[in-house]
Write an enzyme that holds these catalytic residues in place. Structure first.
Site: not given
Ligand code: V1D
Ligand code: CA
Length: 435
Positions: A24, A28, A97, A139, A174, A176, A302
Protein backbone atom coordinates in the site's frame (compact mmCIF):
# COMPACT_ATOMS: atom_id res chain seq x y z
CA UNK A 1 26.89 19.22 -30.81
CA UNK A 2 26.03 15.77 -29.48
CA UNK A 3 27.90 13.97 -26.70
CA UNK A 4 29.91 10.85 -27.41
CA UNK A 5 28.84 7.71 -25.57
CA UNK A 6 31.80 8.11 -23.21
CA UNK A 7 30.64 11.56 -22.08
CA UNK A 8 27.31 10.33 -20.64
CA UNK A 9 27.55 8.22 -17.49
CA UNK A 10 24.51 6.12 -16.54
CA UNK A 11 24.60 4.82 -12.97
CA UNK A 12 22.36 1.85 -12.30
CA UNK A 13 22.45 -1.04 -9.87
CA UNK A 14 20.05 -3.92 -10.65
CA UNK A 15 19.44 -4.51 -6.95
CA UNK A 16 17.83 -1.09 -6.43
CA UNK A 17 14.55 -2.10 -8.08
CA UNK A 18 14.01 -5.04 -5.75
CA UNK A 19 13.27 -3.16 -2.52
CA UNK A 20 9.75 -2.76 -1.19
CA UNK A 21 8.48 -0.05 1.19
CA UNK A 22 5.50 -2.20 2.20
CA UNK A 23 2.01 -3.04 1.00
CA UNK A 24 0.00 0.00 0.00
CA UNK A 25 2.97 2.38 0.13
CA UNK A 26 3.03 4.61 -2.96
CA UNK A 27 6.85 4.67 -3.29
CA UNK A 28 7.75 1.65 -5.39
CA UNK A 29 11.42 1.02 -6.14
CA UNK A 30 10.20 -1.44 -8.82
CA UNK A 31 9.69 1.64 -11.04
CA UNK A 32 13.50 1.72 -11.32
CA UNK A 33 13.51 -1.82 -12.75
CA UNK A 34 10.78 -0.80 -15.21
CA UNK A 35 12.76 2.27 -16.26
CA UNK A 36 16.00 0.37 -16.76
CA UNK A 37 14.23 -2.31 -18.79
CA UNK A 38 12.76 0.32 -21.09
CA UNK A 39 16.10 2.13 -21.43
CA UNK A 40 17.74 -1.13 -22.46
CA UNK A 41 14.74 -2.17 -24.60
CA UNK A 42 15.20 0.99 -26.68
CA UNK A 43 18.95 0.34 -26.93
CA UNK A 44 19.84 3.55 -25.08
CA UNK A 45 22.48 1.71 -23.05
CA UNK A 46 24.58 1.65 -26.22
CA UNK A 47 24.66 5.46 -26.22
CA UNK A 48 26.09 5.81 -22.70
CA UNK A 49 28.85 4.53 -20.45
CA UNK A 50 27.08 2.18 -18.08
CA UNK A 51 28.24 1.93 -14.46
CA UNK A 52 27.05 -0.15 -11.54
CA UNK A 53 28.45 1.84 -8.63
CA UNK A 54 29.14 0.46 -5.22
CA UNK A 55 27.08 1.50 -2.20
CA UNK A 56 28.00 4.70 -0.38
CA UNK A 57 30.02 4.01 2.75
CA UNK A 58 28.90 5.08 6.23
CA UNK A 59 31.64 7.74 6.19
CA UNK A 60 30.41 9.15 2.91
CA UNK A 61 26.82 9.30 4.17
CA UNK A 62 27.97 10.92 7.43
CA UNK A 63 29.46 13.82 5.44
CA UNK A 64 25.94 15.24 5.65
CA UNK A 65 23.91 13.08 8.04
CA UNK A 66 24.63 12.76 11.76
CA UNK A 67 26.46 9.62 12.83
CA UNK A 68 23.75 8.46 15.25
CA UNK A 69 21.12 8.82 12.54
CA UNK A 70 23.23 6.78 10.07
CA UNK A 71 23.86 4.16 12.74
CA UNK A 72 20.13 3.89 13.45
CA UNK A 73 19.18 3.38 9.79
CA UNK A 74 21.94 0.82 9.49
CA UNK A 75 20.85 -1.22 12.49
CA UNK A 76 17.07 -1.04 12.39
CA UNK A 77 15.09 -3.79 10.63
CA UNK A 78 11.45 -4.91 10.56
CA UNK A 79 12.28 -7.66 13.09
CA UNK A 80 14.19 -5.59 15.67
CA UNK A 81 12.16 -2.42 15.16
CA UNK A 82 10.18 -2.74 18.45
CA UNK A 83 13.48 -2.34 20.38
CA UNK A 84 14.12 0.97 18.60
CA UNK A 85 10.70 2.55 18.99
CA UNK A 86 11.97 5.35 21.18
CA UNK A 87 13.86 6.66 18.12
CA UNK A 88 10.73 6.77 15.98
CA UNK A 89 9.82 10.36 16.71
CA UNK A 90 13.44 11.50 16.93
CA UNK A 91 14.29 10.30 13.41
CA UNK A 92 10.75 10.12 11.93
CA UNK A 93 11.33 6.52 10.83
CA UNK A 94 8.78 3.78 11.30
CA UNK A 95 5.78 6.03 10.74
CA UNK A 96 3.58 5.81 7.61
CA UNK A 97 5.62 7.90 5.17
CA UNK A 98 9.00 6.46 6.16
CA UNK A 99 8.54 2.82 7.17
CA UNK A 100 11.28 0.43 8.26
CA UNK A 101 11.56 -2.13 5.46
CA UNK A 102 13.89 -4.99 4.68
CA UNK A 103 17.14 -3.70 3.16
CA UNK A 104 16.39 -0.04 3.98
CA UNK A 105 20.04 0.90 4.48
CA UNK A 106 21.19 -0.88 1.32
CA UNK A 107 18.51 0.92 -0.70
CA UNK A 108 19.69 4.29 0.65
CA UNK A 109 23.37 3.43 0.18
CA UNK A 110 22.81 2.42 -3.47
CA UNK A 111 20.89 5.61 -4.25
CA UNK A 112 23.52 7.79 -2.52
CA UNK A 113 26.50 5.84 -3.89
CA UNK A 114 25.18 6.36 -7.42
CA UNK A 115 24.71 10.14 -7.01
CA UNK A 116 28.16 10.53 -5.45
CA UNK A 117 29.69 8.47 -8.24
CA UNK A 118 27.83 10.57 -10.84
CA UNK A 119 29.30 13.72 -9.25
CA UNK A 120 32.78 12.16 -9.41
CA UNK A 121 32.39 11.32 -13.09
CA UNK A 122 31.63 15.00 -13.68
CA UNK A 123 34.41 16.24 -11.36
CA UNK A 124 37.03 14.10 -13.02
CA UNK A 125 35.97 15.36 -16.45
CA UNK A 126 35.10 11.83 -17.59
CA UNK A 127 31.47 12.79 -18.21
CA UNK A 128 29.48 15.92 -19.15
CA UNK A 129 26.22 14.28 -18.09
CA UNK A 130 25.62 11.73 -15.33
CA UNK A 131 22.23 10.06 -14.80
CA UNK A 132 21.01 8.32 -11.61
CA UNK A 133 17.29 7.59 -11.70
CA UNK A 134 17.49 6.02 -8.20
CA UNK A 135 18.55 9.39 -6.75
CA UNK A 136 16.69 12.64 -6.14
CA UNK A 137 15.51 11.89 -2.60
CA UNK A 138 15.09 15.54 -1.77
CA UNK A 139 13.21 15.57 1.57
CA UNK A 140 15.78 13.82 3.79
CA UNK A 141 17.30 16.07 6.48
CA UNK A 142 20.55 15.80 8.41
CA UNK A 143 18.91 13.98 11.33
CA UNK A 144 15.44 13.13 10.02
CA UNK A 145 13.71 11.09 7.37
CA UNK A 146 10.82 12.75 5.56
CA UNK A 147 8.46 12.09 2.65
CA UNK A 148 9.76 8.61 1.72
CA UNK A 149 13.39 9.88 1.82
CA UNK A 150 15.95 8.77 4.42
CA UNK A 151 19.36 9.68 3.02
CA UNK A 152 19.74 12.79 0.90
CA UNK A 153 21.78 11.58 -2.08
CA UNK A 154 21.37 15.03 -3.69
CA UNK A 155 23.08 16.89 -0.84
CA UNK A 156 25.87 14.27 -0.85
CA UNK A 157 26.27 14.62 -4.63
CA UNK A 158 26.35 18.43 -4.40
CA UNK A 159 28.94 18.29 -1.58
CA UNK A 160 31.12 16.16 -3.84
CA UNK A 161 30.68 18.62 -6.74
CA UNK A 162 31.64 21.53 -4.45
CA UNK A 163 35.11 20.04 -4.07
CA UNK A 164 35.82 21.04 -7.67
CA UNK A 165 33.08 23.44 -8.69
CA UNK A 166 32.73 27.03 -7.48
CA UNK A 167 28.97 27.27 -8.00
CA UNK A 168 26.38 24.48 -8.13
CA UNK A 169 22.82 25.08 -9.29
CA UNK A 170 20.16 22.65 -8.02
CA UNK A 171 16.82 22.50 -9.89
CA UNK A 172 13.82 20.49 -8.68
CA UNK A 173 10.81 19.73 -10.91
CA UNK A 174 9.19 17.17 -8.57
CA UNK A 175 5.64 18.29 -7.69
CA UNK A 176 6.77 18.53 -4.04
CA UNK A 177 9.04 21.25 -2.65
CA UNK A 178 12.73 20.27 -2.50
CA UNK A 179 12.92 21.23 1.17
CA UNK A 180 15.81 18.98 2.29
CA UNK A 181 18.22 20.33 -0.31
CA UNK A 182 17.09 23.92 0.24
CA UNK A 183 17.59 23.59 4.00
CA UNK A 184 21.08 22.05 3.64
CA UNK A 185 22.36 25.01 1.59
CA UNK A 186 20.07 27.77 2.88
CA UNK A 187 23.01 29.87 4.11
CA UNK A 188 25.38 29.19 1.23
CA UNK A 189 26.04 31.35 -1.83
CA UNK A 190 27.86 28.53 -3.59
CA UNK A 191 24.73 26.45 -4.06
CA UNK A 192 21.65 28.02 -5.56
CA UNK A 193 18.43 26.00 -5.25
CA UNK A 194 15.37 26.45 -7.46
CA UNK A 195 12.26 24.39 -6.81
CA UNK A 196 9.02 24.33 -8.82
CA UNK A 197 6.21 22.70 -6.86
CA UNK A 198 2.59 22.72 -5.86
CA UNK A 199 2.07 25.10 -2.95
CA UNK A 200 -1.10 25.94 -1.08
CA UNK A 201 0.21 25.88 2.47
CA UNK A 202 -1.06 22.30 2.91
CA UNK A 203 0.35 20.18 0.12
CA UNK A 204 3.33 18.18 1.42
CA UNK A 205 5.76 19.31 2.80
CA UNK A 206 4.00 22.67 3.27
CA UNK A 207 7.08 24.83 2.55
CA UNK A 208 8.31 26.57 -0.62
CA UNK A 209 6.61 29.98 -0.59
CA UNK A 210 8.08 32.52 -3.00
CA UNK A 211 9.50 34.57 -0.12
CA UNK A 212 11.72 31.70 1.16
CA UNK A 213 14.89 33.14 -0.33
CA UNK A 214 17.78 31.94 1.86
CA UNK A 215 19.59 33.66 4.70
CA UNK A 216 22.99 35.12 5.65
CA UNK A 217 25.45 34.44 2.80
CA UNK A 218 22.70 32.44 1.11
CA UNK A 219 20.18 35.30 0.97
CA UNK A 220 18.68 35.36 -2.58
CA UNK A 221 20.27 31.96 -3.36
CA UNK A 222 17.06 29.97 -2.70
CA UNK A 223 14.40 30.41 -5.37
CA UNK A 224 10.90 29.01 -4.98
CA UNK A 225 8.23 28.86 -7.65
CA UNK A 226 4.94 27.91 -5.94
CA UNK A 227 2.32 26.69 -8.38
CA UNK A 228 -1.37 25.77 -8.30
CA UNK A 229 -2.92 22.53 -9.50
CA UNK A 230 -3.31 21.29 -13.06
CA UNK A 231 -0.55 23.34 -14.62
CA UNK A 232 -0.15 22.38 -18.29
CA UNK A 233 2.86 22.06 -20.60
CA UNK A 234 2.67 25.57 -22.04
CA UNK A 235 2.45 27.34 -18.66
CA UNK A 236 5.16 25.15 -17.14
CA UNK A 237 7.55 25.70 -20.06
CA UNK A 238 6.92 29.45 -19.76
CA UNK A 239 7.62 29.77 -16.03
CA UNK A 240 10.44 27.21 -16.04
CA UNK A 241 12.36 28.67 -18.96
CA UNK A 242 11.97 32.32 -17.90
CA UNK A 243 13.06 31.49 -14.34
CA UNK A 244 16.01 29.34 -15.41
CA UNK A 245 17.17 31.82 -18.02
CA UNK A 246 17.35 34.51 -15.31
CA UNK A 247 19.16 32.21 -12.88
CA UNK A 248 21.67 30.94 -15.45
CA UNK A 249 22.52 34.51 -16.46
CA UNK A 250 22.90 35.86 -12.93
CA UNK A 251 24.34 32.87 -11.00
CA UNK A 252 26.46 31.35 -13.81
CA UNK A 253 26.78 27.86 -12.32
CA UNK A 254 29.71 25.69 -13.29
CA UNK A 255 27.55 22.56 -12.89
CA UNK A 256 23.80 21.85 -12.67
CA UNK A 257 22.00 19.16 -10.66
CA UNK A 258 18.50 18.46 -12.01
CA UNK A 259 16.00 16.50 -9.92
CA UNK A 260 13.38 15.08 -12.31
CA UNK A 261 10.63 13.91 -9.94
CA UNK A 262 7.97 12.40 -12.22
CA UNK A 263 5.06 13.08 -9.86
CA UNK A 264 4.56 16.36 -11.74
CA UNK A 265 3.16 14.32 -14.64
CA UNK A 266 -0.55 14.24 -15.44
CA UNK A 267 -2.34 11.34 -13.78
CA UNK A 268 0.24 10.82 -11.02
CA UNK A 269 -1.16 8.99 -8.01
CA UNK A 270 -0.01 11.72 -5.58
CA UNK A 271 0.61 14.74 -7.78
CA UNK A 272 -1.87 17.20 -9.25
CA UNK A 273 -0.07 18.81 -12.19
CA UNK A 274 -1.07 18.11 -15.77
CA UNK A 275 2.24 17.75 -17.62
CA UNK A 276 2.80 15.39 -20.52
CA UNK A 277 5.98 13.35 -20.73
CA UNK A 278 7.19 15.68 -23.51
CA UNK A 279 6.38 18.72 -21.35
CA UNK A 280 8.38 17.28 -18.45
CA UNK A 281 11.24 16.32 -20.77
CA UNK A 282 11.33 19.82 -22.21
CA UNK A 283 12.81 21.01 -18.89
CA UNK A 284 15.65 18.51 -19.32
CA UNK A 285 16.13 19.57 -22.92
CA UNK A 286 16.18 23.24 -21.93
CA UNK A 287 18.81 22.75 -19.20
CA UNK A 288 20.93 20.64 -21.57
CA UNK A 289 20.95 23.52 -24.06
CA UNK A 290 23.16 25.62 -21.71
CA UNK A 291 26.00 23.11 -22.21
CA UNK A 292 26.96 23.14 -18.55
CA UNK A 293 27.75 19.71 -16.97
CA UNK A 294 24.57 18.04 -15.69
CA UNK A 295 23.91 15.57 -12.89
CA UNK A 296 20.40 14.24 -13.61
CA UNK A 297 18.45 12.49 -10.84
CA UNK A 298 15.06 10.85 -10.27
CA UNK A 299 12.75 11.67 -7.37
CA UNK A 300 9.05 11.11 -6.78
CA UNK A 301 6.68 9.46 -9.25
CA UNK A 302 3.80 7.17 -8.27
CA UNK A 303 2.05 6.03 -11.45
CA UNK A 304 4.98 3.83 -12.17
CA UNK A 305 4.35 3.03 -15.84
CA UNK A 306 4.53 6.79 -16.53
CA UNK A 307 7.63 7.22 -14.38
CA UNK A 308 9.41 4.62 -16.52
CA UNK A 309 8.19 6.25 -19.74
CA UNK A 310 9.24 9.69 -18.56
CA UNK A 311 12.76 8.82 -17.40
CA UNK A 312 13.34 6.69 -20.52
CA UNK A 313 12.26 9.60 -22.71
CA UNK A 314 14.53 11.94 -20.73
CA UNK A 315 17.43 9.51 -21.20
CA UNK A 316 16.76 9.78 -24.93
CA UNK A 317 16.73 13.59 -24.72
CA UNK A 318 20.11 13.53 -22.95
CA UNK A 319 21.62 11.08 -25.45
CA UNK A 320 19.96 12.91 -28.38
CA UNK A 321 18.26 9.74 -29.59
CA UNK A 322 14.96 9.51 -31.46
CA UNK A 323 12.62 6.92 -29.96
CA UNK A 324 9.69 5.24 -31.64
CA UNK A 325 6.37 5.90 -29.89
CA UNK A 326 5.77 2.11 -30.02
CA UNK A 327 7.29 0.63 -26.87
CA UNK A 328 9.86 -2.09 -27.54
CA UNK A 329 9.38 -5.57 -26.22
CA UNK A 330 10.56 -5.66 -22.59
CA UNK A 331 10.01 -7.74 -19.49
CA UNK A 332 7.26 -5.47 -18.17
CA UNK A 333 5.41 -4.67 -21.42
CA UNK A 334 2.05 -5.67 -19.93
CA UNK A 335 2.21 -2.59 -17.65
CA UNK A 336 1.89 -0.20 -20.56
CA UNK A 337 -1.44 -1.30 -21.98
CA UNK A 338 -3.84 -0.60 -23.47
CA UNK A 339 -1.84 1.78 -25.70
CA UNK A 340 1.73 0.40 -25.35
CA UNK A 341 3.01 3.85 -26.36
CA UNK A 342 5.89 5.93 -24.99
CA UNK A 343 3.70 9.04 -25.06
CA UNK A 344 0.19 8.07 -23.97
CA UNK A 345 -2.52 10.72 -24.21
CA UNK A 346 -3.05 12.92 -21.13
CA UNK A 347 -5.80 11.31 -19.06
CA UNK A 348 -7.90 14.46 -18.70
CA UNK A 349 -6.79 17.37 -20.89
CA UNK A 350 -9.87 19.37 -19.85
CA UNK A 351 -8.66 19.94 -16.26
CA UNK A 352 -8.68 23.64 -15.45
CA UNK A 353 -5.18 25.08 -15.13
CA UNK A 354 -5.40 27.10 -11.89
CA UNK A 355 -2.29 29.14 -12.81
CA UNK A 356 -3.34 32.25 -14.72
CA UNK A 357 -0.82 34.15 -16.82
CA UNK A 358 -1.00 37.05 -14.37
CA UNK A 359 -0.31 34.72 -11.42
CA UNK A 360 2.77 33.31 -13.21
CA UNK A 361 4.00 36.77 -14.20
CA UNK A 362 3.61 37.98 -10.64
CA UNK A 363 5.82 35.11 -9.35
CA UNK A 364 8.30 35.74 -12.14
CA UNK A 365 8.52 39.42 -11.27
CA UNK A 366 9.34 38.55 -7.65
CA UNK A 367 11.99 36.03 -8.72
CA UNK A 368 13.60 38.59 -11.04
CA UNK A 369 13.57 41.17 -8.23
CA UNK A 370 15.54 38.72 -6.02
CA UNK A 371 17.97 37.85 -8.81
CA UNK A 372 18.91 41.54 -9.12
CA UNK A 373 20.71 41.19 -5.78
CA UNK A 374 23.11 38.58 -7.18
CA UNK A 375 25.67 41.12 -8.30
CA UNK A 376 28.48 38.98 -9.63
CA UNK A 377 28.64 35.28 -8.99
CA UNK A 378 30.57 34.36 -5.83
CA UNK A 379 34.10 33.15 -6.29
CA UNK A 380 35.37 29.99 -4.70
CA UNK A 381 38.81 31.41 -4.01
CA UNK A 382 38.01 32.48 -0.48
CA UNK A 383 36.13 29.31 0.34
CA UNK A 384 37.54 26.25 1.98
CA UNK A 385 37.17 23.15 -0.16
CA UNK A 386 36.02 20.21 1.96
CA UNK A 387 38.49 17.32 2.22
CA UNK A 388 38.07 14.44 -0.18
CA UNK A 389 36.11 11.46 0.97
CA UNK A 390 36.94 9.64 -2.22
CA UNK A 391 39.97 7.80 -0.85
CA UNK A 392 37.99 4.58 -0.50
CA UNK A 393 36.42 4.86 -3.90
CA UNK A 394 37.36 2.56 -6.74
CA UNK A 395 36.30 3.63 -10.20
CA UNK A 396 33.52 1.75 -11.93
CA UNK A 397 33.07 -0.79 -9.16
CA UNK A 398 30.57 -3.48 -9.96
CA UNK A 399 28.36 -4.59 -7.12
CA UNK A 400 28.83 -8.31 -6.64
CA UNK A 401 25.54 -9.20 -4.94
CA UNK A 402 24.33 -9.32 -1.35
CA UNK A 403 22.89 -12.27 0.50
CA UNK A 404 19.34 -10.89 0.52
CA UNK A 405 19.39 -9.72 -3.09
CA UNK A 406 18.37 -12.93 -4.91
CA UNK A 407 15.61 -13.43 -2.37
CA UNK A 408 14.27 -9.90 -2.94
CA UNK A 409 14.58 -10.36 -6.70
CA UNK A 410 12.34 -13.41 -6.50
CA UNK A 411 9.85 -11.44 -4.41
CA UNK A 412 9.85 -8.61 -6.94
CA UNK A 413 9.11 -11.04 -9.79
CA UNK A 414 6.31 -12.56 -7.76
CA UNK A 415 4.77 -9.19 -6.97
CA UNK A 416 4.95 -8.23 -10.62
CA UNK A 417 3.50 -11.56 -11.77
CA UNK A 418 0.67 -11.16 -9.31
CA UNK A 419 0.02 -7.71 -10.76
CA UNK A 420 0.48 -5.86 -7.47
CA UNK A 421 1.78 -2.63 -9.02
CA UNK A 422 -0.59 -2.85 -11.90
CA UNK A 423 -3.59 -3.24 -9.59
CA UNK A 424 -2.56 -0.23 -7.51
CA UNK A 425 -2.44 1.86 -10.62
CA UNK A 426 -5.69 0.48 -11.98
CA UNK A 427 -7.32 1.45 -8.69
CA UNK A 428 -5.97 4.90 -9.22
CA UNK A 429 -7.24 5.04 -12.79
CA UNK A 430 -10.60 3.89 -11.48
CA UNK A 431 -10.61 6.64 -8.87
CA UNK A 432 -9.77 9.22 -11.48
CA UNK A 433 -12.50 7.91 -13.76
CA UNK A 434 -15.02 8.27 -10.94
CA UNK A 435 -14.10 11.91 -10.23
F1 V1D B 1 -0.68 7.91 0.46
C1 V1D B 1 0.15 7.31 1.28
C2 V1D B 1 0.00 5.97 1.57
C3 V1D B 1 0.87 5.36 2.44
C4 V1D B 1 1.89 6.08 3.00
C5 V1D B 1 2.04 7.42 2.70
C6 V1D B 1 1.18 8.05 1.83
C7 V1D B 1 1.36 9.47 1.50
C8 V1D B 1 0.82 10.20 0.48
N1 V1D B 1 1.28 11.48 0.58
N2 V1D B 1 2.15 10.30 2.18
C9 V1D B 1 2.11 11.50 1.62
C10 V1D B 1 2.89 12.67 2.06
N3 V1D B 1 2.83 12.80 3.48
C11 V1D B 1 1.96 13.58 4.13
C12 V1D B 1 2.12 13.60 5.61
C13 V1D B 1 1.75 12.38 6.34
N4 V1D B 1 0.66 13.08 7.00
C14 V1D B 1 0.61 12.99 8.40
C15 V1D B 1 1.07 14.30 6.36
O1 V1D B 1 1.12 14.21 3.50
C16 V1D B 1 4.35 12.55 1.66
C17 V1D B 1 4.59 12.77 0.21
C18 V1D B 1 6.05 12.51 -0.12
C19 V1D B 1 6.43 12.91 -1.51
C20 V1D B 1 7.83 12.47 -1.82
C21 V1D B 1 8.42 13.01 -3.10
O2 V1D B 1 7.57 12.75 -4.20
O3 V1D B 1 8.58 14.40 -3.06
C22 V1D B 1 9.76 12.36 -3.37
N5 V1D B 1 10.66 12.87 -4.10
O4 V1D B 1 11.72 12.05 -4.13
C23 V1D B 1 11.46 11.01 -3.42
C24 V1D B 1 10.22 11.17 -2.91
CA1 CA C 1 9.95 20.56 -6.82
Amino acid sequence: MSHSKERIAYLHCNEVGTFHYGDGHPMKPARLALTHNLVVGYGLHKKMSMYSPRKATDEEIAEFHSEDYVEFIKRVSPSNYPNYQKFQSRFNIGVDDCPVFDGLYDFCAISAGSSIEGARKINSGVADIAINWSGGLHHAKKVEASGFCYINDIVLGIMELLRFHPRVLYIDIDVHHGDGVQEAFYMSNRVMTASFHRYDGQFFPGTGAVDEIGSQDGKYYSINVPLHEHIDDASYAYIFQKTMQGIMESFKPSVVVLQCGADSLAGDRLGSFNLSIKGHGECVNYMKSFKVPLLVLGGGGYTIRNVARCWTYETSVLTESELSNELPYNEYLSHYGPDYKLHPPIVDPTLDNANSKSYLNNILQKVYDYLKYLDGAPSVQMQQIPPSFSAVNTENDVYDGEDRYPERKKLLSRRIDEGEFYEDEQDQDQEMDNE
